[in-house]
Write a protein that holds these residues in place. Structure first.
Motif, PDB file in Angstrom:
ATOM      1  N   ASP A  97       5.207 -14.402   0.763  1.00 50.96           N
ATOM      2  CA  ASP A  97       5.550 -14.968  -0.538  1.00 50.96           C
ATOM      3  C   ASP A  97       5.615 -13.830  -1.546  1.00 50.96           C
ATOM      4  OD1 ASP A  97       5.803 -16.258  -2.933  1.00 50.96           O
ATOM      5  OD2 ASP A  97       4.075 -17.582  -2.675  1.00 50.96           O
ATOM      6  N   GLY A  98       6.819 -13.347  -1.815  1.00 49.17           N
ATOM      7  CA  GLY A  98       6.994 -12.211  -2.697  1.00 49.17           C
ATOM      8  C   GLY A  98       6.641 -12.468  -4.141  1.00 49.17           C
ATOM      9  N   GLU A  99       6.475 -13.741  -4.517  1.00 50.58           N
ATOM     10  CA  GLU A  99       6.082 -14.057  -5.888  1.00 50.58           C
ATOM     11  C   GLU A  99       4.591 -13.819  -6.112  1.00 50.58           C
ATOM     12  OE1 GLU A  99       8.256 -14.971  -8.309  1.00 50.58           O
ATOM     13  OE2 GLU A  99       9.773 -14.527  -6.786  1.00 50.58           O
ATOM     14  N   ARG A 100       3.844 -13.668  -5.028  1.00 47.14           N
ATOM     15  CA  ARG A 100       2.399 -13.420  -5.135  1.00 47.14           C
ATOM     16  C   ARG A 100       2.109 -12.047  -4.538  1.00 47.14           C
ATOM     17  NH1 ARG A 100      -0.684 -18.093  -2.324  1.00 47.14           N
ATOM     18  NH2 ARG A 100       1.117 -18.071  -0.912  1.00 47.14           N
ATOM     19  N   ALA A 101       2.324 -11.012  -5.339  1.00 47.38           N
ATOM     20  CA  ALA A 101       2.242  -9.644  -4.843  1.00 47.38           C
ATOM     21  C   ALA A 101       1.304  -8.797  -5.688  1.00 47.38           C
ATOM     22  CB  ALA A 101       3.627  -9.008  -4.824  1.00 47.38           C
ATOM     23  N   GLY A 102       0.593  -7.888  -5.006  1.00 50.01           N
ATOM     24  CA  GLY A 102      -0.188  -6.856  -5.655  1.00 50.01           C
ATOM     25  C   GLY A 102       0.195  -5.524  -5.052  1.00 50.01           C
ATOM     26  N   ILE A 103      -0.249  -4.445  -5.674  1.00 54.88           N
ATOM     27  CA  ILE A 103       0.109  -3.117  -5.179  1.00 54.88           C
ATOM     28  C   ILE A 103      -1.087  -2.190  -5.346  1.00 54.88           C
ATOM     29  CG2 ILE A 103       1.103  -2.405  -7.407  1.00 54.88           C
ATOM     30  CD1 ILE A 103       3.284  -0.896  -5.730  1.00 54.88           C
ATOM     31  N   PHE A 104      -1.318  -1.327  -4.330  1.00 48.76           N
ATOM     32  CA  PHE A 104      -2.410  -0.371  -4.414  1.00 48.76           C
ATOM     33  C   PHE A 104      -2.051   0.868  -3.613  1.00 48.76           C
ATOM     34  CE2 PHE A 104      -5.381  -2.155  -0.781  1.00 48.76           C
ATOM     35  CZ  PHE A 104      -4.290  -2.582  -0.047  1.00 48.76           C
ATOM     36  N   GLY A 105      -2.834   1.942  -3.781  1.00 48.01           N
ATOM     37  CA  GLY A 105      -2.509   3.177  -3.082  1.00 48.01           C
ATOM     38  C   GLY A 105      -3.560   4.240  -3.293  1.00 48.01           C
ATOM     39  N   HIS A 106      -3.309   5.404  -2.701  1.00 48.24           N
ATOM     40  CA  HIS A 106      -4.268   6.507  -2.680  1.00 48.24           C
ATOM     41  C   HIS A 106      -3.595   7.796  -3.121  1.00 48.24           C
ATOM     42  CE1 HIS A 106      -6.327   9.779  -0.100  1.00 48.24           C
ATOM     43  NE2 HIS A 106      -7.157   9.522  -1.103  1.00 48.24           N
ATOM     44  N   SER A 107      -4.227   8.536  -4.023  1.00 47.68           N
ATOM     45  CA  SER A 107      -3.784   9.860  -4.440  1.00 47.68           C
ATOM     46  C   SER A 107      -2.362   9.802  -4.997  1.00 47.68           C
ATOM     47  CB  SER A 107      -3.909  10.839  -3.266  1.00 47.68           C
ATOM     48  OG  SER A 107      -3.806  12.172  -3.704  1.00 47.68           O
ATOM     49  N   ALA A 120      -6.229   1.425  -7.215  1.00 43.99           N
ATOM     50  CA  ALA A 120      -5.953   2.776  -6.712  1.00 43.99           C
ATOM     51  C   ALA A 120      -7.238   3.467  -6.306  1.00 43.99           C
ATOM     52  CB  ALA A 120      -5.237   3.604  -7.773  1.00 43.99           C
ATOM     53  N   PHE A 121      -7.115   4.277  -5.266  1.00 42.73           N
ATOM     54  CA  PHE A 121      -8.160   5.213  -4.874  1.00 42.73           C
ATOM     55  C   PHE A 121      -7.695   6.619  -5.261  1.00 42.73           C
ATOM     56  CE2 PHE A 121      -8.609   1.669  -1.943  1.00 42.73           C
ATOM     57  CZ  PHE A 121      -9.971   1.536  -1.751  1.00 42.73           C
ATOM     58  N   SER A 122      -8.526   7.342  -5.971  1.00 45.43           N
ATOM     59  CA  SER A 122      -8.277   8.758  -6.282  1.00 45.43           C
ATOM     60  C   SER A 122      -6.848   9.017  -6.762  1.00 45.43           C
ATOM     61  CB  SER A 122      -8.528   9.623  -5.041  1.00 45.43           C
ATOM     62  OG  SER A 122      -9.689   9.251  -4.365  1.00 45.43           O
ATOM     63  N   PRO A 123      -6.350   8.254  -7.747  1.00 43.10           N
ATOM     64  CA  PRO A 123      -4.959   8.426  -8.147  1.00 43.10           C
ATOM     65  C   PRO A 123      -4.716   9.710  -8.931  1.00 43.10           C
ATOM     66  CG  PRO A 123      -6.048   6.908  -9.626  1.00 43.10           C
ATOM     67  CD  PRO A 123      -7.031   7.193  -8.519  1.00 43.10           C
ATOM     68  N   ILE A 124      -3.508  10.236  -8.815  1.00 47.21           N
ATOM     69  CA  ILE A 124      -3.044  11.290  -9.714  1.00 47.21           C
ATOM     70  C   ILE A 124      -2.729  10.590 -11.027  1.00 47.21           C
ATOM     71  CG2 ILE A 124      -1.335  13.089 -10.109  1.00 47.21           C
ATOM     72  CD1 ILE A 124      -0.888  13.154  -7.058  1.00 47.21           C
ATOM     73  N   GLY A 174       7.297  13.779   3.078  1.00 46.64           N
ATOM     74  CA  GLY A 174       5.917  13.337   2.936  1.00 46.64           C
ATOM     75  C   GLY A 174       5.397  13.374   1.523  1.00 46.64           C
ATOM     76  N   ALA A 175       6.291  13.644   0.555  1.00 45.36           N
ATOM     77  CA  ALA A 175       5.844  13.804  -0.831  1.00 45.36           C
ATOM     78  C   ALA A 175       6.900  13.295  -1.805  1.00 45.36           C
ATOM     79  CB  ALA A 175       5.527  15.273  -1.111  1.00 45.36           C
ATOM     80  N   GLY A 176       7.357  12.071  -1.608  1.00 46.66           N
ATOM     81  CA  GLY A 176       8.411  11.524  -2.446  1.00 46.66           C
ATOM     82  C   GLY A 176       7.984  11.124  -3.845  1.00 46.66           C
ATOM     83  N   PHE A 177       6.686  11.035  -4.088  1.00 49.23           N
ATOM     84  CA  PHE A 177       6.083  10.767  -5.399  1.00 49.23           C
ATOM     85  C   PHE A 177       6.506   9.437  -6.028  1.00 49.23           C
ATOM     86  CE2 PHE A 177       3.731  14.607  -5.748  1.00 49.23           C
ATOM     87  CZ  PHE A 177       2.878  14.431  -6.827  1.00 49.23           C
ATOM     88  N   TRP A 193       0.842  -1.197   0.000  1.00 48.55           N
ATOM     89  CA  TRP A 193       0.000   0.000   0.000  1.00 48.55           C
ATOM     90  C   TRP A 193       0.879   1.250   0.000  1.00 48.55           C
ATOM     91  CZ3 TRP A 193      -4.861   1.796  -0.546  1.00 48.55           C
ATOM     92  CH2 TRP A 193      -5.094   3.120  -0.147  1.00 48.55           C
ATOM     93  N   LEU A 194       0.622   2.168  -0.943  1.00 45.93           N
ATOM     94  CA  LEU A 194       1.359   3.427  -1.037  1.00 45.93           C
ATOM     95  C   LEU A 194       0.421   4.576  -0.696  1.00 45.93           C
ATOM     96  CD1 LEU A 194       3.327   2.808  -4.365  1.00 45.93           C
ATOM     97  CD2 LEU A 194       3.912   2.110  -2.019  1.00 45.93           C
ATOM     98  N   SER A 195       0.770   5.347   0.315  1.00 45.83           N
ATOM     99  CA  SER A 195      -0.087   6.428   0.790  1.00 45.83           C
ATOM    100  C   SER A 195       0.169   7.740   0.038  1.00 45.83           C
ATOM    101  CB  SER A 195       0.115   6.641   2.296  1.00 45.83           C
ATOM    102  OG  SER A 195      -0.459   5.584   3.025  1.00 45.83           O
ATOM    103  N   GLY A 196      -0.666   8.726   0.341  1.00 41.63           N
ATOM    104  CA  GLY A 196      -0.646   9.991  -0.367  1.00 41.63           C
ATOM    105  C   GLY A 196       0.134  11.084   0.347  1.00 41.63           C
ATOM    106  N   LEU A 197       0.039  12.282  -0.195  1.00 41.70           N
ATOM    107  CA  LEU A 197       0.757  13.449   0.316  1.00 41.70           C
ATOM    108  C   LEU A 197       0.500  13.650   1.806  1.00 41.70           C
ATOM    109  CD1 LEU A 197      -0.033  15.935  -2.592  1.00 41.70           C
ATOM    110  CD2 LEU A 197       2.227  14.991  -2.053  1.00 41.70           C
ATOM    111  N   THR A 198       1.539  13.970   2.530  1.00 40.47           N
ATOM    112  CA  THR A 198       1.583  14.272   3.974  1.00 40.47           C
ATOM    113  C   THR A 198       1.485  13.039   4.855  1.00 40.47           C
ATOM    114  OG1 THR A 198      -0.786  14.626   4.476  1.00 40.47           O
ATOM    115  CG2 THR A 198       0.417  16.477   3.492  1.00 40.47           C
ATOM    116  N   CYS A 199       1.209  11.864   4.272  1.00 38.35           N
ATOM    117  CA  CYS A 199       1.006  10.667   5.089  1.00 38.35           C
ATOM    118  C   CYS A 199       2.325  10.031   5.506  1.00 38.35           C
ATOM    119  CB  CYS A 199       0.174   9.646   4.325  1.00 38.35           C
ATOM    120  SG  CYS A 199      -1.551  10.127   4.071  1.00 38.35           S
TER     121      CYS A 199
END
Length: 277
Positions: free
Chosen positions: A138-148, A170-174, A101-104, A48-54
Motif C-alpha cells: 500500500d504505497g499510500e502508507r509509506a515511511g522512509i529511513f536510512g543510514h549515513s 535515520a541512523f548516523s545521517p550526513i 555506490g555513492a549516488g547520494f 530503506w536507503l543505505s550508505g556509501l559502498t553499500c
C-alpha cells in the motif's frame, strides 16, 4: 523484472529483484521483505536507503529487521545506492565516496553524471511504481529511513515530499552535506559549484523552510569516527530547534557507525514507523 533471490524469513519472504530502471538507464537490483500479512492484504511499506559502498543487500543481511517488520506487518524495500554497469561513470580515482555506490540520492545535473545518476527520481518516482506492480504494498502508507549517506537521503527526500511519506528516521545521517568533505565532493560534482543549489539537498537547510512537520527519529552514536568531520549532527539539532521543528535526535553513548549500531536500535525505528504508517 525478475526475482533473482528468495528466502523465507520470520514467516515472510525476503525477495531480490532485478529490473531495467528507465530513470537510471541501467539494470538495477532492489530487495523487498514481505511480512506474513502480505499473503492476504496490501501492507504498509518502509523504504530503506543505505550508505556509501553499500548495495541493496547490506541492510538485508546485517540489520536484523525482518523479525520486527514481520511483527508489525510492514514491508521493507531496499534499493541499491547508485546506478550500476560497465557504461556507468565512476570516480576517476575509484574512491569509495563518489560514483559507484555513492549516488547520494540526488539528481545529477553535471556531465557525465547527469545521464545516469538520477537517484532522487528513482527512489521517489520509479521505484515505488515498480514495487507496487510486483508486490502487495500500500504505497499510500509509506515511511522512509536510512543510514549515513542513506540517512541524508531519507531526511532530504521526506522533507521535500511530506505528502508521500508519513514518517522518517535515520541512523548516523550526513546532516549537512554542504559543510562536510563527503557532501562537498558529491554535490560539487553532481550538482555543480553553485552552493546555493546545494541547500535543496541539505537537511539542516530544509528543516528551516519545511511547511509540514513529519515525525522524525534520528539515532547517532557518540563513538562514531565520522561524527565531527562528516555527519554534523549538531547542525540538524540547531536548525530544528531554531525552526521549531520537533525531532527526536538521540545520541547513543559508545556506539559507532557500524551495522552493530543499526541492529541494536532497528526495533525502535520499525516500531516508530509502525505508529504512523
Amino acid at each position: 523484472m525478475n526475482i533473482v533471490g528468495e528466502n523465507k524469513s520470520f514467516g515472510g519472504r525476503q525477495l531480490r529483484f532485478t529490473h531495467a530502471a528507465d530513470t537510471l538507464g541501467c539494470e538495477m537490483n532492489f530487495s523487498v521483505y514481505l511480512p506474513p500479512a502480505a499473503e492476504h492484504e496490501r501492507v504498509p511499506v518502509l523504504y530503506w536507503l543505505s550508505g556509501l559502498t553499500c548495495t541493496d543487500e547490506n541492510f538485508v543481511h546485517k540489520a536484523g529487521a525482518q523479525q520486527y517488520a514481520a511483527e508489525h506487518g510492514l514491508a521493507i524495500v531496499a534499493p541499491d545506492t547508485s546506478p550500476r554497469g560497465e557504461t556507468i561513470p565512476d570516480d576517476p580515482d575509484a574512491a569509495y565516496d563518489f560514483g559507484l555506490g555513492a549516488g547520494f540520492y540526488v539528481n545529477a545535473t553535471q556531465a557525465p553524471w547527469s545521464k545516469h545518476y538520477q537517484m532522487y527520481d528513482y527512489v521517489v518516482e520509479e521505484l515505488p511504481q515498480v514495487v507496487s506492480s510486483a508486490c502487495p504494498i500500500d504505497g499510500e502508507r509509506a515511511g522512509i529511513f536510512g543510514h549515513s549517506m542513506g540517512g541524508h537521503g531519507a531526511l532530504t527526500i521526506a522533507l521535500k515530499n511530506p505528502h508521500r511519506y508519513r514518517s522518517v528516521s535515520a541512523f548516523s545521517p550526513i546532516c549537512s552535506p554542504s559543510n562536510c568533505p563527503w557532501g562537498i565532493k558529491a554535490l560539487s560534482n553532481y550538482i555543480g559549484g553553485d552552493k546555493s543549489a546545494w541547500k535543496a539537498h541539505d537537511s539542516a537547510e530544509l528543516v528551516r523552510i519545511a511547511e509540514r512537520h513529519l515525525p522524525v527519529l534520528v539515532d547517532q552514536g557518540e563513538a562514531d569516527d565520522f561524527l565531527a568531520e562528516q555527519l554534523k549532527t549538531e547542525r540538524l539539532e540547531q536548525a530544528s530547534a531554531e525552526a521549531g521543528y520537533p525531532m527526536s535526535i538521540r545520541r547513543q553513548p559508545g556506539y559507532n557507525h557500524s551495522y552493530f549500531f543499526i541492529a541494536t536500535f532497528i526495533a525502535d525505528h520499525i516500531k516508530f514507523h509502525s505508529r504512523y504508517v
